[in-house]
Write a protein that holds these residues in place. Structure first.
Motif, PDB file in Angstrom:
ATOM      1  N   GLU A 114      35.064  43.114  38.915  1.00  0.00           N
ATOM      2  CA  GLU A 114      36.163  44.060  38.180  1.00  0.00           C
ATOM      3  C   GLU A 114      37.471  43.791  38.688  1.00  0.00           C
ATOM      4  O   GLU A 114      38.270  44.876  38.807  1.00  0.00           O
ATOM      5  CB  GLU A 114      35.488  45.346  38.457  1.00  0.00           C
ATOM      6  CG  GLU A 114      34.163  45.605  38.216  1.00  0.00           C
ATOM      7  CD  GLU A 114      33.626  46.970  38.210  1.00  0.00           C
ATOM      8  OE1 GLU A 114      34.361  47.697  38.910  1.00  0.00           O
ATOM      9  OE2 GLU A 114      32.489  47.260  38.003  1.00  0.00           O
ATOM     10  N   LYS A 115      37.894  42.671  39.201  1.00  0.00           N
ATOM     11  CA  LYS A 115      39.280  42.511  39.614  1.00  0.00           C
ATOM     12  C   LYS A 115      40.090  41.743  38.314  1.00  0.00           C
ATOM     13  O   LYS A 115      39.474  41.430  37.558  1.00  0.00           O
ATOM     14  CB  LYS A 115      39.324  41.568  40.849  1.00  0.00           C
ATOM     15  CG  LYS A 115      38.739  42.155  42.064  1.00  0.00           C
ATOM     16  CD  LYS A 115      39.212  43.493  42.397  1.00  0.00           C
ATOM     17  CE  LYS A 115      38.733  43.818  43.786  1.00  0.00           C
ATOM     18  NZ  LYS A 115      39.229  45.252  44.276  1.00  0.00           N
ATOM     19  N   SER A 116      41.497  42.005  38.368  1.00  0.00           N
ATOM     20  CA  SER A 116      42.165  41.343  37.475  1.00  0.00           C
ATOM     21  C   SER A 116      42.478  39.827  37.970  1.00  0.00           C
ATOM     22  O   SER A 116      42.195  39.646  39.251  1.00  0.00           O
ATOM     23  CB  SER A 116      43.627  41.953  37.305  1.00  0.00           C
ATOM     24  OG  SER A 116      43.398  43.287  37.128  1.00  0.00           O
ATOM     25  N   ASP A 117      43.012  39.021  36.969  1.00  0.00           N
ATOM     26  CA  ASP A 117      43.096  37.577  37.329  1.00  0.00           C
ATOM     27  C   ASP A 117      44.497  37.156  36.640  1.00  0.00           C
ATOM     28  O   ASP A 117      44.813  37.543  35.938  1.00  0.00           O
ATOM     29  CB  ASP A 117      41.943  36.915  36.672  1.00  0.00           C
ATOM     30  CG  ASP A 117      42.014  35.457  36.938  1.00  0.00           C
ATOM     31  OD1 ASP A 117      41.058  35.003  38.019  1.00  0.00           O
ATOM     32  OD2 ASP A 117      42.570  34.738  36.190  1.00  0.00           O
ATOM     33  N   LEU A 118      45.208  36.384  37.708  1.00  0.00           N
ATOM     34  CA  LEU A 118      46.428  35.862  37.177  1.00  0.00           C
ATOM     35  C   LEU A 118      45.989  34.242  37.384  1.00  0.00           C
ATOM     36  O   LEU A 118      45.668  33.764  38.380  1.00  0.00           O
ATOM     37  CB  LEU A 118      47.626  36.159  38.177  1.00  0.00           C
ATOM     38  CG  LEU A 118      48.241  37.355  37.861  1.00  0.00           C
ATOM     39  CD1 LEU A 118      49.049  37.878  39.241  1.00  0.00           C
ATOM     40  CD2 LEU A 118      49.153  37.527  36.558  1.00  0.00           C
TER      41      LEU A 118
END
Length: 332
Positions: free
Chosen positions: A247-251
């Motif tokens: 559930e984390k964001s990704d760059l």
């Protein structure tokens, strides 16, 4: 005026008050209180003022003044800590009490003291060998913030207002290396995985290591997966997406890299195969037919290769805010 015995008896549990008052009973009851309801710094009892019991607003726990002197109790020492720049407190993890009971008492007493001082955010780092203290901290109102190998970080927000402490790490940083040779062939890999891209020729990708620069991560990943040495040219694009792994964001940062070697030697633990292929061969795969983002990435990278598109270069500069030497990415 009521006697000391009468005043203390009024605060004791009913089970303690039912017994006749004597030194032994008082010691047993007060010792019980000292383990569960640690002391808060208050004026000493001098015969003219009364021993007072303070309520902890969050838990409703009565806290006995640490300056009251009885044969069976001694003042609870506060936890070693230092103040941060935001009127908060950082607890020193290496000098915590060695037993759970002592930690619980010191933690409650410290929270009461910090509350009276108007402190705000409390940071508590518990090392792996201190894992038994985690449930105690949670019971006292601490919340998980983040964890790393060897420790867990917990926080406590004292003011009765929305918490202003920064959230835990919210992003993972990925890198992709676009390596193109003088024949306009692109370095691609097939990964050993069961994901949707299994069996698809793709750019070498991976995640940056801790304290690793974006472009350094791209160079390293290409080397690890294909054996090809490269040097960073420019950062041409990045993608930002949310609710991915855990559930984390990704760059994901796409880096143009210049090859310094050409003989491929794959990492057989992660990579099924690797080779140099043409842009048309890469784009013709069925997997990419309806992938507009991928098509845009390839178009941008080819434009950068042909000097019709300017990406971000990286230069080291020092910021006065923290005095650290770091990389600033910008269009030259």
């Amino acid at each position: 005026m009521a006697t000391i015995s009468e005043m203390v008896m009024r605060q004791l549990p009913v089970s303690c008050r039912q017994s006749s008052w004597n030194g032994t009973a008082a010691a047993r009851c007060c010792t019980s209180l000292s383990l569960q309801q640690p002391f808060t710094k208050m004026p000493s009892f001098n015969g003219t003022s009364h021993p007072r019991f303070l309520g902890d607003g969050r838990k409703g726990v009565q806290v006995l003044s640490q300056d009251m002197v009885t044969p069976s109790m001694s003042p609870v020492e506060l936890l070693n800590a230092w103040n941060d720049e935001y009127n908060g407190v950082v607890i020193e993890p290496t000098s915590l009490p060695s037993t759970a009971n002592a930690f619980a008492s010191a933690l409650r007493a410290s929270l009461s003291s910090w509350r009276s001082q108007g402190k705000k955010g409390i940071w508590l780092k518990l090392l792996e060998e201190q894992a038994e203290l985690v449930p105690i901290a949670i019971q006292e109102g601490f919340a998980y913030h983040h964890a790393e190998p060897g420790y867990v970080m917990l926080t406590y927000w004292i003011p009765d207002e929305p918490c202003l402490l920064p959230s835990g790490p919210s992003h993972q940083i990925g890198v992709a290396g676009f390596v193109i040779n003088d024949k306009k062939e692109i370095l691609v890999v097939k990964e050993k995985c069961s994901c949707s891209c299994c069996g698809v020729w793709k750019l070498p990708t991976g995640y940056t290591d801790k304290s690793e620069e974006v472009f350094s991560g791209a160079v390293r990943e290409v080397k690890e997966e294909t054996g090809i040495d490269t040097t960073f040219l420019e950062l041409v694009a990045f993608r930002h997406v949310h609710q991915v792994a855990f559930e984390k964001s990704d760059l994901l940062f796409v880096c143009m890299l210049k090859p310094l070697s050409f003989e491929i030697k794959i990492d057989e633990s992660e990579i099924q195969d690797a080779k140099w292929i043409t842009v048309d061969e890469l784009q013709s795969q069925e997997f990419y037919e309806e992938d507009e983002m991928w098509k845009r990435v390839v178009a941008i990278c080819m434009a950068a290769h042909e000097n019709t598109y300017d990406g971000f270069i990286a230069n080291q500069v020092v910021s006065k805010f923290d005095g650290k030497l770091s990389y600033l990415y910008y269009i030259a």
